[in-house]
Design a protein around this motif. Structure first.
Motif, mmCIF file in Angstrom:
data_model
loop_
_atom_site.group_PDB
_atom_site.id
_atom_site.type_symbol
_atom_site.label_atom_id
_atom_site.label_comp_id
_atom_site.label_asym_id
_atom_site.label_seq_id
_atom_site.Cartn_x
_atom_site.Cartn_y
_atom_site.Cartn_z
ATOM 1 N N ALA A 79 0.828 -1.207 0.000
ATOM 2 C CA ALA A 79 0.000 0.000 0.000
ATOM 3 C C ALA A 79 0.864 1.259 0.000
ATOM 4 O O ALA A 79 0.543 2.246 -0.674
ATOM 5 C CB ALA A 79 -0.933 0.002 1.208
ATOM 6 N N GLY A 80 1.965 1.227 0.739
ATOM 7 C CA GLY A 80 2.860 2.377 0.773
ATOM 8 C C GLY A 80 3.545 2.600 -0.565
ATOM 9 O O GLY A 80 3.688 3.738 -1.033
ATOM 10 N N PHE A 81 3.979 1.506 -1.184
ATOM 11 C CA PHE A 81 4.606 1.582 -2.502
ATOM 12 C C PHE A 81 3.625 2.132 -3.541
ATOM 13 O O PHE A 81 3.968 3.010 -4.347
ATOM 14 C CB PHE A 81 5.099 0.202 -2.923
ATOM 15 N N GLU A 82 2.393 1.630 -3.533
ATOM 16 C CA GLU A 82 1.405 2.078 -4.512
ATOM 17 C C GLU A 82 1.046 3.547 -4.312
ATOM 18 O O GLU A 82 0.845 4.287 -5.279
ATOM 19 C CB GLU A 82 0.166 1.189 -4.445
ATOM 20 N N TYR A 126 -6.912 10.382 -2.144
ATOM 21 C CA TYR A 126 -5.723 10.298 -1.298
ATOM 22 C C TYR A 126 -5.997 9.987 0.178
ATOM 23 O O TYR A 126 -5.232 9.214 0.784
ATOM 24 C CB TYR A 126 -4.873 11.554 -1.447
ATOM 25 N N PRO A 127 -7.033 10.547 0.814
ATOM 26 C CA PRO A 127 -7.234 10.183 2.222
ATOM 27 C C PRO A 127 -7.343 8.669 2.444
ATOM 28 O O PRO A 127 -6.741 8.120 3.378
ATOM 29 C CB PRO A 127 -8.536 10.909 2.588
ATOM 30 N N ALA A 128 -8.069 7.989 1.573
ATOM 31 C CA ALA A 128 -8.210 6.536 1.709
ATOM 32 C C ALA A 128 -6.894 5.823 1.419
ATOM 33 O O ALA A 128 -6.563 4.818 2.066
ATOM 34 C CB ALA A 128 -9.302 6.030 0.768
ATOM 35 N N ALA A 135 -2.191 2.894 3.602
ATOM 36 C CA ALA A 135 -0.739 2.763 3.715
ATOM 37 C C ALA A 135 -0.227 2.950 5.135
ATOM 38 O O ALA A 135 0.734 2.290 5.555
ATOM 39 C CB ALA A 135 -0.062 3.769 2.786
ATOM 40 N N PHE A 136 -0.884 3.850 5.900
ATOM 41 C CA PHE A 136 -0.328 4.233 7.200
ATOM 42 C C PHE A 136 -1.275 4.028 8.379
ATOM 43 O O PHE A 136 -0.912 4.331 9.513
ATOM 44 C CB PHE A 136 0.125 5.697 7.158
ATOM 45 N N GLY A 137 -2.491 3.541 8.131
ATOM 46 C CA GLY A 137 -3.385 3.209 9.234
ATOM 47 C C GLY A 137 -4.386 4.279 9.596
ATOM 48 O O GLY A 137 -5.326 4.021 10.349
ATOM 49 N N SER A 138 -4.211 5.495 9.081
ATOM 50 C CA SER A 138 -5.196 6.560 9.277
ATOM 51 C C SER A 138 -5.148 7.470 8.056
ATOM 52 O O SER A 138 -4.196 7.421 7.268
ATOM 53 C CB SER A 138 -4.902 7.370 10.549
ATOM 54 N N ASP A 139 -6.177 8.312 7.915
ATOM 55 C CA ASP A 139 -6.235 9.159 6.728
ATOM 56 C C ASP A 139 -5.488 10.481 6.900
ATOM 57 O O ASP A 139 -5.620 11.402 6.088
ATOM 58 C CB ASP A 139 -7.683 9.426 6.311
ATOM 59 N N ARG A 143 4.549 11.567 6.054
ATOM 60 C CA ARG A 143 3.950 10.427 5.371
ATOM 61 C C ARG A 143 4.075 10.551 3.850
ATOM 62 O O ARG A 143 4.315 9.556 3.149
ATOM 63 C CB ARG A 143 2.480 10.291 5.771
ATOM 64 N N THR A 144 3.923 11.751 3.347
ATOM 65 C CA THR A 144 4.054 11.958 1.902
ATOM 66 C C THR A 144 5.457 11.622 1.443
ATOM 67 O O THR A 144 5.653 10.926 0.437
ATOM 68 C CB THR A 144 3.712 13.417 1.545
ATOM 69 N N MET A 145 6.452 12.082 2.178
ATOM 70 C CA MET A 145 7.842 11.812 1.813
ATOM 71 C C MET A 145 8.190 10.335 1.977
ATOM 72 O O MET A 145 8.899 9.754 1.154
ATOM 73 C CB MET A 145 8.782 12.667 2.667
ATOM 74 N N LYS A 146 7.672 9.708 3.034
ATOM 75 C CA LYS A 146 7.956 8.287 3.237
ATOM 76 C C LYS A 146 7.330 7.433 2.137
ATOM 77 O O LYS A 146 7.923 6.432 1.701
ATOM 78 C CB LYS A 146 7.467 7.844 4.615
ATOM 79 N N ALA A 147 6.144 7.818 1.680
ATOM 80 C CA ALA A 147 5.518 7.079 0.584
ATOM 81 C C ALA A 147 6.348 7.205 -0.689
ATOM 82 O O ALA A 147 6.576 6.216 -1.403
ATOM 83 C CB ALA A 147 4.093 7.589 0.354
#
Length: 336
Positions: free
Chosen positions: A50-53, A154-156, A161-165, A171-175
C-alpha cells in the motif's frame, strides 16, 4: 442457468487466483545477493504494498507542482532509467531551466547522499528540494498537503498505507521513498554473468578488463559508483556551478560532483552534471584527450585515461551489458 453459474464461479476463482499472484508477487524490498547492504534505514520506513502504490501515485502526481502541470515522473522518465532524456539540464515548471542534468532514480537505497552536490543526506527529505525549487516544481509543501487532503482518493490511500487518513509531510515523503527504493536495477546481462547464468562475449570480456583497469576506481562494482565527489577535468561551465563546494563551502570541493552510476548508461544521455556530452563516445573522448587542468582535478584523471580506438569499442560493448531492460520496462514502476 447451471452453465452460467459454473462460468461465473470459474471466472471468480481465476480473479482470486490472479489477485493472489499479484499480492504474492509484491515481496517488498529485496536486496540482490551480489549487492552490498543498503544505506537506507528500512527500520524507519518498511516498504509495504500500500505504501509503494501510494508512493507511485504521488511520483506521477502533477499536483505536486505549483500549477499542477508536472510531476516527478516528468523529469525522471522510466524508459531513460528515470532521467530526463533529451535535455542537457532539467526542464521544470513553465519550461524553466535548471542548472544540472536530471539524475537517474535507480538503486537509491544504497546511496548515502543525494543530488549532484550531495547536499541531501536522507532520501525521505530529497523530494522537498525539487518540489520547492522555483525552476523545478515551484510549490510549497503546505499547498501540496491541501491539494492531497481535498482529493477524492488520497485520504483513503494514506489510510491504507499508514493506518489513518492523516496526510502529513512525513507520510508523503515516506511514501515517495517507498516507491523510489523499489526502483532497483539489478537484472542486466552483467548481473546474469555475476550470477553464473551467462558469459560475456569476447568483445565484452575485453571491455570488462579495460573497465576494471581504467574505470573501476570511481565506478565501483556492482553499483558502478563509489558515491564519491570528484572533479573529472571538465571545462568550467558558464553558469558558475561549483558543485560540492556550494554545500561544504570548502574550496577543495570546487567543481567536484557526485560520481554517477554507469548502470543503464546506454539510455541516460546526455552525460555529466550539466549534460554537455550527448554520446558515450564523447565521454570517452573527454577522458582520453579532453581533461582540463581545472582546480581540484582528480588525480585519477589528471593525466587523462589513454584509450585506443579498439579499447573504446570494447569498453562500449561492456557498458551495454549494464543495460537492464526489465527495469526500464517494469510495469509496476510505470504510471498506472
Amino acid at each position: 442457468m447451471q452453465r452460467r453459474y459454473i462460468l461465473f464461479c470459474t471466472a471468480f476463482m481465476l480473479l482470486l487466483s490472479c489477485s493472489k499472484e499479484v499480492l504474492e508477487a509484491f515481496g517488498g524490498f529485496r536486496n540482490p545477493a551480489h549487492f552490498p547492504e543498503p544505506a537506507y534505514r528500512f527500520e524507519n520506513n518498511g516498504v509495504t504494498q500500500a505504501g509503494f502504490e501510494l508512493g507511485r501515485k504521488l511520483f506521477y502526481e502533477p499536483r505536486l507542482s505549483r500549477n499542477n502541470s508536472i510531476s516527478c515522473g516528468s523529469c525522471h522518465i522510466q524508459s531513460a532509467a528515470f532521467t530526463q532524456h533529451g535535455h542537457d539540464v532539467s526542464h521544470g515548471i513553465d519550461d524553466r531551466l535548471g542548472r544540472r542534468n536530471s539524475q537517474a532514480i535507480m538503486n537509491l537505497a544504497w546511496s548515502p547522499t543525494f543530488m549532484w552536490d550531495g547536499g541531501i543526506f536522507d532520501l525521505d527529505f530529497q523530494p522537498i528540494a525539487p518540489i520547492t525549487n522555483h525552476v523545478e516544481m515551484d510549490e510549497s509543501i503546505d499547498n501540496i498537503l491541501v491539494k492531497l487532503r481535498s482529493h477524492p482518493d488520497y485520504p483513503a490511500l494514506f489510510k491504507k498505507a499508514f493506518g489513518s487518513d492523516e496526510i502529513s509531510t512525513a507520510r508523503t515523503m515516506k511514501a515517495l521513498s517507498q516507491f523510489m527504493v523499489m526502483c532497483v536495477s539489478a537484472d542486466a546481462r552483467y548481473d546474469s554473468v555475476v550470477r553464473g547464468l551467462s558469459a560475456f562475449s569476447p568483445i565484452e570480456e575485453a571491455g570488462y578488463a579495460i573497465f576494471k583497469q581504467k574505470c573501476a576506481s570511481c565506478h565501483k562494482e556492482p553499483l558502478f559508483t563509489d558515491h564519491s565527489f570528484r572533479n573529472n577535468g571538465l571545462a568550467i561551465g558558464l553558469n558558475g556551478d561549483e558543485g560540492r563546494a556550494e554545500v561544504t563551502l570548502n574550496p577543495s570541493d570546487r567543481f567536484r560532483f557526485k560520481v554517477p552510476s554507469l548502470r543503464n548508461v546506454e539510455f541516460t544521455a546526455p552525460y555529466m552534471h550539466d549534460g554537455r556530452f550527448v554520446t558515450l563516445d564523447a565521454v570517452l573522448n573527454h577522458y582520453a584527450g579532453g581533461v582540463q587542468q581545472t582546480p581540484n582535478v582528480d588525480s585519477l584523471v589528471r593525466n587523462g585515461i589513454a584509450l585506443t580506438p579498439e579499447e573504446k569499442t570494447n569498453l562500449l560493448a561492456f557498458l551495454r551489458t549494464l543495460s537492464d531492460r526489465k527495469f526500464l520496462a517494469n510495469q509496476s514502476l510505470s504510471e498506472q
